[in-house]
Structure formats: C-alpha cells, structure tokens
Design a protein around this motif. Structure first.
Motif, mmCIF file in Angstrom:
data_model
loop_
_atom_site.group_PDB
_atom_site.id
_atom_site.type_symbol
_atom_site.label_atom_id
_atom_site.label_comp_id
_atom_site.label_asym_id
_atom_site.label_seq_id
_atom_site.Cartn_x
_atom_site.Cartn_y
_atom_site.Cartn_z
ATOM 1 N N GLY A 135 -3.452 -2.828 13.302
ATOM 2 C CA GLY A 135 -4.205 -3.245 11.949
ATOM 3 C C GLY A 135 -5.356 -2.000 12.173
ATOM 4 N N GLN A 136 -5.452 -1.397 13.456
ATOM 5 C CA GLN A 136 -6.587 -0.492 13.475
ATOM 6 C C GLN A 136 -6.356 0.569 13.719
ATOM 7 O OE1 GLN A 136 -9.546 -1.847 14.381
ATOM 8 N NE2 GLN A 136 -9.224 -4.133 13.473
ATOM 9 N N PRO A 137 -7.464 1.722 13.923
ATOM 10 C CA PRO A 137 -6.928 3.360 13.851
ATOM 11 C C PRO A 137 -6.075 3.823 15.377
ATOM 12 C CG PRO A 137 -8.414 2.809 12.925
ATOM 13 C CD PRO A 137 -8.385 1.876 14.159
ATOM 14 N N ALA B 32 3.770 2.755 9.880
ATOM 15 C CA ALA B 32 2.906 2.164 9.003
ATOM 16 C C ALA B 32 2.676 -0.135 9.201
ATOM 17 C CB ALA B 32 2.561 1.014 7.693
ATOM 18 N N VAL B 33 4.763 0.024 9.561
ATOM 19 C CA VAL B 33 4.610 -1.601 8.787
ATOM 20 C C VAL B 33 4.038 -1.956 10.723
ATOM 21 C CG1 VAL B 33 5.710 -2.157 7.042
ATOM 22 C CG2 VAL B 33 7.228 -1.338 9.007
ATOM 23 N N VAL B 34 4.794 -1.160 11.829
ATOM 24 C CA VAL B 34 4.822 -1.647 13.102
ATOM 25 C C VAL B 34 2.852 -1.328 13.276
ATOM 26 C CG1 VAL B 34 5.074 0.179 15.056
ATOM 27 C CG2 VAL B 34 7.233 -0.589 13.517
ATOM 28 N N ASN C 262 -5.394 9.586 12.341
ATOM 29 C CA ASN C 262 -6.088 8.949 11.260
ATOM 30 C C ASN C 262 -6.506 9.591 9.699
ATOM 31 O OD1 ASN C 262 -5.665 6.866 13.223
ATOM 32 N ND2 ASN C 262 -7.479 7.908 14.639
ATOM 33 N N GLN C 263 -6.604 10.211 9.936
ATOM 34 C CA GLN C 263 -6.455 10.655 8.562
ATOM 35 C C GLN C 263 -5.766 10.794 7.903
ATOM 36 O OE1 GLN C 263 -9.423 14.540 10.874
ATOM 37 N NE2 GLN C 263 -10.333 14.148 8.369
#
Length: 374
Positions: A19-21, A52-54, A352-353
């Motif tokens: 859940g973090q960058p 995304a889910v990983v 990350n962008q």
C-alpha cells in the motif's frame, strides 16, 4: 557465461510495504543460477491490474521487499555459462517476457498434458501447481534495469514491433487473446467485453473485430466509453449506467432477426471487471446457452444465479494467461492486423507517477520506457 560487459549493481524499484509507493534502490545485479535462465536488460515494463493488487497485498502477497511488473520486454545480455544459445536465443535477441510460470516442474499432469484452446507443448503449463510462480507476482519482476527470466517463457520480439509495444501484450494482450480463443466463436458471432475501456478490454475489441466477430463493449464511466469509441473498431459500445442489458439484447435480436428473447443476445461475454453488478450485467447480455468467461478474480468472488445455469443453460468458465503457442500466434496476429495497445509512457524514474495515474483512471496501458528521459 557469454555476455556483454555488465555492472555489478543496478537500480530497481522495490515494494517495501504494501500500500506504499515503490522505493528506488541500488541492488546487486541478479545472477544466472538455473540452466534455463537468461539475463535481460529491461527496456519496457507495463503496469497491470495484477501489479496493483499485489502492491496492495490483497492477492497472494509476496515476500517483501518485492520487485513488481510481470509484463515486460528487453534484450538478452547473458546466457548460462558454457552456452552460446538457448532455445534459439542468443545475446542480443530482443525478447518479450510474459507473466507465466517460472520454472515449472515439467512432470505433473498439467505439464505432461497441457490443456486449453491453444495449449502449451508437453513439459510446460501455466497451470503447473509446482511452479515457482510468476515473475513480478511471486518473484522479482521487471521494474529493474536487469532481470533474470526463464527462457522457456519468452519469445523473440517481431522485428516490426518495439519493446514498448510488446510489453502490454505480455499479460493483458495474451490473456484476452487466449480468452477469445476459449470462446471458440465463428466470424459473425457476437462477443461482449464487460470493462471495454480498460487494458484488456480495449485490446479485446481490436482482436475480436479483426477476427470477424461482432464485438460489444460495455463500460460505465464516460472516459472509458469514449476511449473505447475512439479505437475506431466499429464495435457496439454500451453505457451500462444508462442502458439495461435486456434492452441491448432486444436491439441486437432485432438486428439478428431473432424470434424469441431466448435467442437474443451475445454468444459469449468476457467479464473483465471485479464488481458483482458488472458480472450480472454481462450474464444478462447472453442468449440462452451463451458462454461467460471470467477473467477477473475479486477476493469475494461472484454470486451466480442458479436459474441462469438451469433454465437459460448459461455456461461459465474461467481463464488464465495464454500459452507460449498462443503468445506466438498473438504476436503474429498483431503484426498482420495492426493490433496495438494504446499506451502512455513514463520514464523509469517516474514509476510512482505512473502508478498514481493508473489509480486515477487513466485509460489504456501505462508503460515504463527505460529509454525515455524526462
């Protein structure tokens, strides 16, 4: 080991907390330790829903720290020691890396007798229960400058295609292509895509229409709907927020000169989104005896109507990513028919962008171009 001059370290984006960058780190260059492995210099890495889910830790959470990306492409820079080629690959070959099994066992029932509409050769199966998992999902993937990959799960990139063009096809493209093959439809039959404005959906619309199928795209957000229309495939695009599935069936039934509502609707539908509402809408679009192919995998699953199965004879089947044979067939199909993912590229340092853009709902496929500087 035959190779070009390689550094001892490299840059990689590492997931250190769910859940973090991603965090940019300097890490050791990976080493070839298996006879089937090759080292590639990564040139493009595409971001997928599975990434995304990983990253959120909601699907088969990998051990942390973790390097994501399971659809990418690059150039071979090193082979196992003592080998000058492996499965036709040499140093300098540009390869596409699919999100398939890494080091399958080659001996289980799945590997000995691969199944599917375009099955693997015996000895390799994406369904192998003893695989070490997919690179980028269970093991380290392509968000790094160099990556060790299984030579059995890659293919040379066609000369007319670039790494940026190929990377999004290595999961999204291969999955939707294999799903269409599983439908076993003939030209002129109807197929729907629930979530047509996404990465898989917009490729599915292109594949289907080039196969001679009558494609129906379904979505609900204005941006996704416009994106699907702008593809210019000629597919029938439906706003699910404004149009009932029964109305779509009746309209298509009139075009097909069907005499009863049971004969109206789609021959097959591919469920690409996670919501129960979307699943139900897709099933409601099917004619009696139609096929629903489930591509998405929400943790809570889907609720299925027994009445649809019993009285309407709706068939339900799941699908995973395609085989190496399907990958080769897909790449040849893309070259012949001009099928391309609509991509937006970011430099490696802007990963990350890219992730932020994905979560904001940017349409198409978002790809890290390692050659891009901005």
């Amino acid at each position: 080991m035959a190779s070009e001059q390689l550094p001892s370290t490299m840059k990689a984006f590492v997931l250190e907390q769910f859940g973090q960058p991603y965090q940019l780190r300097e890490v050791p260059l990976p080493e070839i330790e298996h006879q089937d492995d090759i080292l590639i210099r990564v040139e493009a890495g595409s971001y997928c829903h599975t990434d995304a889910v990983v990253a959120a830790g909601t699907m088969h959470p990998p051990s942390l720290p973790h390097i994501g990306c399971h659809e990418y492409a690059g150039t071979v820079v090193a082979l196992p020691q003592g080998k000058s080629s492996i499965y036709g690959l040499i140093v300098g070959t540009q390869v596409a890396v699919s999100g398939r099994g890494y080091h399958v066992c080659e001996k289980c029932q799945e590997c000995r007798n691969p199944s599917g509409p375009v099955p693997d050769e015996p000895g390799f199966s994406v369904y192998c229960p003893w695989t070490h998992g997919g690179l980028g999902v269970h093991g380290p993937g392509g968000f790094r400058e160099y990556a060790v990959v299984d030579s059995k799960q890659v293919l040379p990139i066609p000369g007319s295609m670039t790494a940026v063009e190929v990377a999004p096809l290595m999961c999204a493209g291969l999955t939707i292509f294999a799903a269409l093959k599983k439908c076993n439809l003939k030209p002129g039959q109807r197929v729907g895509f629930i979530g047509c404005g996404g990465g898989l959906g917009h490729l599915g619309l292109q594949f289907a229409t080039k196969m001679g199928l009558k494609a129906v795209g379904v979505d609900s957000s204005p941006g996704a709907l416009q994106f699907a229309r702008d593809l210019g495939t000629g597919a029938y695009i439906v706003n699910a927020a404004e149009t009932k599935a029964e109305d779509v069936r009746q309209q298509l039934g009139q075009e097909d000169k069907a005499e009863h509502i049971s004969e109206m609707g789609l021959d097959a539908v591919l469920i690409l989104t996670d919501s129960q509402q979307s699943f139900t809408y897709g099933v409601d679009l099917l004619r009696n005896g139609g096929l629903a192919i489930v591509v998405s995998f929400p943790p809570e699953g889907f609720q299925v109507s027994a009445a649809d199965l019993v009285f309407r004879r709706i068939r339900l089947e799941g699908t995973l990513i395609g085989s190496n044979k399907a990958m080769k067939e897909m790449l040849e199909f893309c070259v012949e028919h001009g099928v391309k993912a609509r991509v937006k590229t970011y430099s490696f340092l802007r990963l990350n962008q890219l992730v932020e853009a994905y979560h904001s709902g940017v349409s198409g496929k978002l790809v890290v171009d390692f050659q891009k500087n901005d």
